[in-house]
Design a protein around this motif. Structure first.
Motif, PDB file in Angstrom:
ATOM      1  N   GLY A  78      -5.626  -8.131 -39.908  1.00  0.00           N
ATOM      2  CA  GLY A  78      -6.296  -6.868 -39.676  1.00  0.00           C
ATOM      3  C   GLY A  78      -6.951  -6.799 -38.312  1.00  0.00           C
ATOM      4  N   PHE A  80     -10.084  -4.187 -36.281  1.00  0.00           N
ATOM      5  CA  PHE A  80     -11.117  -3.176 -36.542  1.00  0.00           C
ATOM      6  C   PHE A  80     -11.713  -2.699 -35.230  1.00  0.00           C
ATOM      7  N   TYR A  90      -9.428   1.090 -38.711  1.00  0.00           N
ATOM      8  CA  TYR A  90      -8.850  -0.170 -39.168  1.00  0.00           C
ATOM      9  C   TYR A  90      -7.331  -0.062 -39.192  1.00  0.00           C
ATOM     10  N   GLN A  92      -3.772  -2.777 -40.376  1.00  0.00           N
ATOM     11  CA  GLN A  92      -3.437  -4.045 -41.032  1.00  0.00           C
ATOM     12  C   GLN A  92      -1.941  -4.165 -41.250  1.00  0.00           C
ATOM     13  N   SER A 102      -9.999   4.334 -42.045  1.00  0.00           N
ATOM     14  CA  SER A 102     -11.260   4.616 -41.367  1.00  0.00           C
ATOM     15  C   SER A 102     -12.353   4.726 -42.417  1.00  0.00           C
ATOM     16  N   TYR A 105     -17.561   0.040 -44.420  1.00  0.00           N
ATOM     17  CA  TYR A 105     -17.306  -0.981 -45.438  1.00  0.00           C
ATOM     18  C   TYR A 105     -18.573  -1.646 -45.945  1.00  0.00           C
ATOM     19  N   SER A 170     -13.948   4.736 -47.609  1.00  0.00           N
ATOM     20  CA  SER A 170     -12.875   4.662 -46.611  1.00  0.00           C
ATOM     21  C   SER A 170     -11.736   5.584 -47.017  1.00  0.00           C
TER      22      SER A 170
END
Length: 208
Positions: A78, A80, A90, A92, A102, A105, A170
């Motif tokens: 990932g 960020f 984000y 991944q 987005s 977290y 998110s």
């Protein structure tokens, strides 16, 4: 380095790592990780940095100190881009494919209280609900950790109770194995999709 896409070897690497998550496997395949995963994701985030800012590329090693799962390596890679505390964009890559997202977290008690206060406000809360509804209609999936009931001080019949339950929030979009992942066009695809989520991050910046 110019981003030209992720090779198929990136997905093969994570397929194999899920089967054999060991230091022996990693040492034997670390050159593949470097060339098929780390170098492309570095080039990709570098090209996005002019608009969104520099990215943190996460380490491949897991922190197993307090975990029952002692497998040493993450089965995804990932990156960020922060727009605020524990908040941002984000992306991944993993065996199941590629995804972007987005949101926030994590939030300490005071920040989470501010977010909930804004959600409770008829004008600001309605604005967030409208932003999220628009994203969901556009193909984004709403996620995050939530309480099973209403947070303290809020009624279970609150018109935005589902948003108030969020401890993190998110939106994500799954690209799966779309062919664009293997080409330079992925950069502009991510630009377009991250831009769609900017109103959500702006709302969090204003009210968190």
């Amino acid at each position: 380095m110019t981003f030209t896409g992720f090779p198929e070897a990136a997905f093969d690497f994570y397929d194999d790592l899920e089967v054999d998550n060991s230091k022996v496997f990693w040492e034997a395949h670390k050159d593949i990780y470097r060339s098929a995963v780390l170098e492309p994701i570095t080039a990709l985030t570098d090209e996005l940095a002019d608009e969104f800012g520099p990215a943190k590329i996460f380490r491949p090693h897991r922190d197993v100190r307090f975990s029952k799962d002692k497998t040493p390596f993450k089965t995804h890679q990932g990156a960020f881009v922060a727009s605020g505390p524990a908040t941002g964009y984000y992306l991944q890559i993993a065996a199941p494919g590629f995804r972007v997202g987005s949101g926030f977290y994590d939030a300490p008690a005071e920040r989470l209280a501010n977010i909930r206060k804004a959600i409770d406000n008829n004008r600001h809360g309605a604005e967030l609900a409208k932003i999220i509804a628009s994203l969901v209609r556009g193909g984004w999936e709403l996620g995050g950790t939530t309480l099973k009931t209403a947070p303290r001080g809020y009624d279970v019949d609150h018109p935005r109770i589902e948003l108030l339950r969020h401890k993190s929030l998110s939106v994500t979009r799954d690209y799966g194995f779309d062919e664009i992942i293997h080409s330079a066009k992925l950069v502009n695809r991510i630009r377009t999709h991250w831009r769609e989520t900017t109103p959500l991050l702006d709302w969090l910046a204003d009210h968190a």
